[in-house]
Design a protein around this motif. Structure first.
Motif, PDB file in Angstrom:
ATOM      1  N   ALA A   1      98.381  72.539  -8.278  1.00 37.61           N
ATOM      2  CA  ALA A   1      99.133  73.135  -7.171  1.00 37.61           C
ATOM      3  C   ALA A   1      98.184  73.899  -6.264  1.00 37.61           C
ATOM      4  O   ALA A   1      97.281  74.592  -6.720  1.00 37.61           O
ATOM      5  CB  ALA A   1     100.221  74.064  -7.712  1.00 37.61           C
ATOM      6  N   GLY A   2      98.408  73.749  -4.953  1.00 43.24           N
ATOM      7  CA  GLY A   2      97.551  74.382  -3.972  1.00 43.24           C
ATOM      8  C   GLY A   2      96.490  73.466  -3.405  1.00 43.24           C
ATOM      9  O   GLY A   2      95.825  73.808  -2.426  1.00 43.24           O
ATOM     10  N   GLU A   3      96.349  72.282  -4.015  1.00 46.59           N
ATOM     11  CA  GLU A   3      95.329  71.323  -3.562  1.00 46.59           C
ATOM     12  C   GLU A   3      95.909  69.928  -3.376  1.00 46.59           C
ATOM     13  O   GLU A   3      95.189  68.933  -3.406  1.00 46.59           O
ATOM     14  CB  GLU A   3      94.180  71.264  -4.577  1.00 46.59           C
ATOM     15  CG  GLU A   3      93.515  72.596  -4.855  1.00 46.59           C
ATOM     16  CD  GLU A   3      92.460  72.504  -5.950  1.00 46.59           C
ATOM     17  OE1 GLU A   3      92.076  71.357  -6.305  1.00 46.59           O
ATOM     18  OE2 GLU A   3      92.033  73.557  -6.462  1.00 46.59           O
ATOM     19  N   ARG A   4      97.198  69.826  -3.158  1.00 44.40           N
ATOM     20  CA  ARG A   4      97.867  68.524  -3.236  1.00 44.40           C
ATOM     21  C   ARG A   4      98.088  67.829  -1.905  1.00 44.40           C
ATOM     22  O   ARG A   4      98.292  66.609  -1.880  1.00 44.40           O
ATOM     23  CB  ARG A   4      99.223  68.701  -3.941  1.00 44.40           C
ATOM     24  CG  ARG A   4      99.068  69.060  -5.409  1.00 44.40           C
ATOM     25  CD  ARG A   4     100.388  69.337  -6.089  1.00 44.40           C
ATOM     26  NE  ARG A   4     100.177  69.571  -7.504  1.00 44.40           N
ATOM     27  CZ  ARG A   4     101.092  70.060  -8.336  1.00 44.40           C
ATOM     28  NH1 ARG A   4     102.291  70.382  -7.859  1.00 44.40           N
ATOM     29  NH2 ARG A   4     100.811  70.235  -9.608  1.00 44.40           N
ATOM     30  N   ILE A   5      98.131  68.552  -0.801  1.00 45.53           N
ATOM     31  CA  ILE A   5      98.417  67.923   0.490  1.00 45.53           C
ATOM     32  C   ILE A   5      97.141  67.261   1.010  1.00 45.53           C
ATOM     33  O   ILE A   5      96.135  67.923   1.268  1.00 45.53           O
ATOM     34  CB  ILE A   5      98.934  68.954   1.502  1.00 45.53           C
ATOM     35  CG1 ILE A   5     100.204  69.627   0.960  1.00 45.53           C
ATOM     36  CG2 ILE A   5      99.215  68.283   2.844  1.00 45.53           C
ATOM     37  CD1 ILE A   5     101.354  68.692   0.668  1.00 45.53           C
ATOM     38  N   VAL A   6      97.197  65.947   1.142  1.00 46.69           N
ATOM     39  CA  VAL A   6      96.040  65.178   1.619  1.00 46.69           C
ATOM     40  C   VAL A   6      96.471  64.271   2.765  1.00 46.69           C
ATOM     41  O   VAL A   6      97.649  63.962   2.933  1.00 46.69           O
ATOM     42  CB  VAL A   6      95.413  64.331   0.477  1.00 46.69           C
ATOM     43  CG1 VAL A   6      94.865  65.231  -0.624  1.00 46.69           C
ATOM     44  CG2 VAL A   6      96.436  63.357  -0.111  1.00 46.69           C
ATOM     45  N   ASN A   7      95.481  63.890   3.574  1.00 45.22           N
ATOM     46  CA  ASN A   7      95.729  62.970   4.704  1.00 45.22           C
ATOM     47  C   ASN A   7      96.837  63.475   5.617  1.00 45.22           C
ATOM     48  O   ASN A   7      97.726  62.721   6.024  1.00 45.22           O
ATOM     49  CB  ASN A   7      96.054  61.563   4.191  1.00 45.22           C
ATOM     50  CG  ASN A   7      94.914  60.967   3.390  1.00 45.22           C
ATOM     51  OD1 ASN A   7      93.738  61.167   3.718  1.00 45.22           O
ATOM     52  ND2 ASN A   7      95.252  60.238   2.331  1.00 45.22           N
TER      53      ASN A   7
END
Length: 715
Positions: free
Chosen positions: A585-591
């Protein structure tokens, strides 16, 4: 006598109880003069012999002494009319009195008489208050002696002035939600009628602070000779009603008609019509058994932000400045001063004097401020020594306030104040009120069943692949896209965020009734606009994506964090993104990109549409933006004349889409990182369907699917 100054003294002028003791001549004890005084005056029992100076003083001893000082009969336990007994509600008066309790009683007595109480209460050499320690008889005698030397007036009469306050009723005239077309007994005017009948006395004032005729289909009655909400307030004999911001949603002609229909006193002292005339009085003076009660009513000046078109020819003045003018005009003519304000506690949009905190600081003469607008329950808090209350919305609560008054030659003083919230769900509906409002109820139900459109081409959400896992929470769907499309349309925002509130939220192919919008959007949230940056958006999206448990090798299903509720997982429109559940959690949003493929940059600035709950509970609080760098609120309750998000969905289907919609999904967001074996995943699906495997919910049952099915679970 400046009553507000006295209340200020009550709370702040004394630092400690009488712990320091003066020396006496000839070896006499320090309390000798005090013992002689209370003995001769008959203020304390058992004083001539066996004074017992170190013995504990009882609560009723303090109360009795004060009554005797006033030339009144000794107070009795359970005397509900006693001003001083009211200071110790629900207490056993035979118990020993603590220093803290005595401090409250005696400071109140001193302050109400207008003298400096610093000579009454002295701290020890360390300034230690010891408020939990029992007061001794010698200390009580000394305090009573000091009180006697002030030559203060005697009270001749007492009164318990009760105020029953409501606000933000928002169309809840019947115990029914017309949006969901189902019973809703959490609060209604029919239930309020029962509560008011039970609580009302000859010294009761009933007031409402506005936002009355909007929501819960109330707007369909705007063309009626009298609105059912006002009909009900009249039937309940409300004394005062103040306009809320939503009263201005439907134009000034409609509002003037509503004001004229109210048989009590309608107040709004800071709105002038196109001719420069006040649309209602700023104040009223109501007399209850000889007590003159001044009530001042105003509405937040931010109505010009939300209803600029309707108010284009009107003048809206500063409510605090106008209140100050009224107080200066009437303060010599009233005994009690109450503000009924459609204003929150704090200022909105950084507009000075738009919250009652500024009002309390500018107008310390008020004894009570009835706040509203925020739908936040405040049973009672002190702001600048003024009691402030606020209620929940849709008649869920009513605040019961008691102002305990005493009369001297100088007039009436407020000696004590109490307040508590009454839960209206605990009251049955009043039969007479049900009968009075039944025709309106039938009309509203018929309106809820009106067909407003049709869904063609399938349901808005696909069937769940796995019963316990809502498809609409693990993939983009036409259901979420419709909500975001509506929010973006009515706010002109390029970005939107929305949540799936319940697992089975859906809209089935076929006719769409007006109430069916609740199948898409269950709750009565309103629509907000915020200014946001790309950095803030990514933090928001990361917070939302923490809803998922981290994918582990061997997992065959996506699972949810048991400590996060489904309604706190938002899905986004207006950007393309992926949620990598293999990452923490905290590192999941990509592209994360804009629709044209351009990456979203930290310093990009744009408008986003969200609901009021998400805005107030998370985006404008400290739960997401720990560094204090938060989005900026641009507008609240967008298109409140139509209603909340739920009503806007129905209006959008009917008017914007011409009554016909089809499932449209742009698949702008997707889950990645769940690198399972598809054949084994299908096997898990089959075994779950056959009942060979089960997926647990959280312990409290509020979050489904909290543990992934793994390869090791397969049979």
């Amino acid at each position: 006598m400046n009553r507000k100054k006295l209340l200020s003294l009550l709370l702040s002028l004394v630092m400690a109880l009488s712990l320091a003791v003066p020396a006496m001549a000839d070896g006499a004890p320090w309390y000798a003069e005090a013992q002689e005084f209370v003995t001769q005056a008959g203020l304390m029992a058992n004083t001539a012999n066996g004074f017992d100076p170190d013995g504990a003083a009882a609560r009723d001893a303090v109360l009795s002494a004060l009554y005797i000082l006033e030339g009144k009969p000794t107070s009795k336990a359970g005397d509900t009319d006693a001003v001083w007994a009211a200071t110790l509600p629900d207490a056993d008066l035979s118990d020993n009195v603590t220093r803290g309790e005595a401090k409250s009683l005696l400071e109140g007595y001193a302050a109400s008489r207008g003298f400096d109480g610093s000579g009454l209460f002295l701290g020890n050499e360390k300034g230690d208050l010891q408020l939990d320690k029992t007061l001794t008889r010698a200390e009580l005698a000394q305090l009573l002696l000091r009180l006697s030397k002030k030559g203060v007036p005697t009270y001749t009469e007492v009164m318990d002035l009760q105020v029953l306050a409501t606000s933000d009723l928002h169309g809840k005239f019947y115990p029914w939600s017309y949006a969901t077309n189902s019973a809703a007994t959490s609060g209604s005017l029919t239930q309020l009628a029962t509560a008011i009948k039970e609580l009302r006395t000859e010294n009761t004032l009933v007031v409402d602070a506005g936002d009355t005729i909007q929501d819960n289909s109330a707007q369909i009655f705007n063309d009626e000779p009298i609105h059912p909400m006002m009909l009900a307030l009249n039937a309940m004999d409300y004394d005062v009603w103040v306009t809320g911001n939503h009263e201005y949603n439907f134009g000034m002609d409609n509002l003037k008609k509503v004001i004229a229909s109210f048989t009590g006193k309608a107040l709004v002292g800071n709105v002038l019509d196109e001719d420069g005339k006040p649309i209602a009085d700023a104040y009223t003076i109501i007399e209850k058994n000889g007590v003159k009660i001044g009530v001042i009513g105003m509405v937040t000046q931010n109505i010009t932000r939300w209803d600029a078109v309707n108010l284009a020819k009107c003048t809206v003045k500063d409510p605090v400045e106008e209140s100050r003018k009224v107080i200066d005009q009437i303060k010599g003519d009233v005994d009690v001063l109450i503000a009924v304000m459609h204003m929150g506690v704090d200022n909105e949009y950084d507009v000075a004097n738009s919250g009652v905190t500024d009002l309390a600081n500018a107008c310390p003469e008020f004894d009570l401020i009835v706040s509203s607008h925020e739908h936040a329950l405040i049973e009672g808090k002190e702001i600048n020594n003024i009691l402030v209350i606020q209620n929940k919305n849709q008649a869920q609560t009513m605040n019961e306030i008691h102002l305990y008054l005493a009369k001297s030659a100088n007039g009436w003083d407020v000696l004590n104040r109490t307040s508590k919230a009454i839960e209206i769900k605990n009251y049955e509906s009043d039969a007479d009120m049900l009968a009075l409002l039944a025709p309106y109820h039938e009309t509203a139900i018929a309106d809820a069943n009106v067909v407003i459109g049709k869904l063609e081409g399938g349901n808005l959400a696909p069937d769940n692949e796995i019963k316990e896992i809502p498809s609409a929470q693990i993939m983009d769907t036409a259901l979420i896209d419709l909500i975001n499309e509506v929010q973006m349309y009515y706010t002109d925002a390029p970005v939107s965020a929305a949540a799936l509130f319940v697992m089975d939220a859906n809209l089935k192919e076929g006719d769409i009734h007006k109430s069916d919008s609740s199948l898409v959007y269950k709750y009565d949230n309103t629509l907000y606009k915020l200014q946001m940056t790309g950095k803030q958006l990514k933090l928001f999206m990361e917070w939302s994506a923490s809803y998922y448990n981290q994918y582990q090798p061997g997992d065959l299903t996506i699972s949810f964090n048991p400590s996060i509720r489904a309604y706190n997982y938002d899905m986004f429109a207006g950007v393309n993104y992926e949620v990598d559940v293999s990452k923490p959690a905290g590192e999941r949003i990509v592209n994360l990109t804009w629709p044209d493929g351009t990456p979203v940059k930290d310093d990009d600035s744009f408008v986003i549409a969200v609901n009021n709950y998400r805005c107030n509970s998370h985006l404008l609080s400290d739960s997401i933006y720990k560094d204090g760098d938060k989005p900026v609120l641009l507008e609240m309750d967008v298109r409140g004349d139509i209603g909340g998000v739920r009503e806007l969905i129905g209006e959008y289907i009917k008017t914007v889409k011409g009554g016909t919609i089809t499932p449209v999904c742009d698949n702008n967001g997707k889950i990645v990182g769940n690198d399972w074996d598809e054949a084994l995943h299908q096997k898990a699906v089959e075994q779950l369907a056959a009942g060979l495997l089960t997926i647990p919910a959280s312990e409290d049952g509020r979050t489904p699917n909290v543990k992934a099915i793994t390869v090791d679970d397969l049979k």
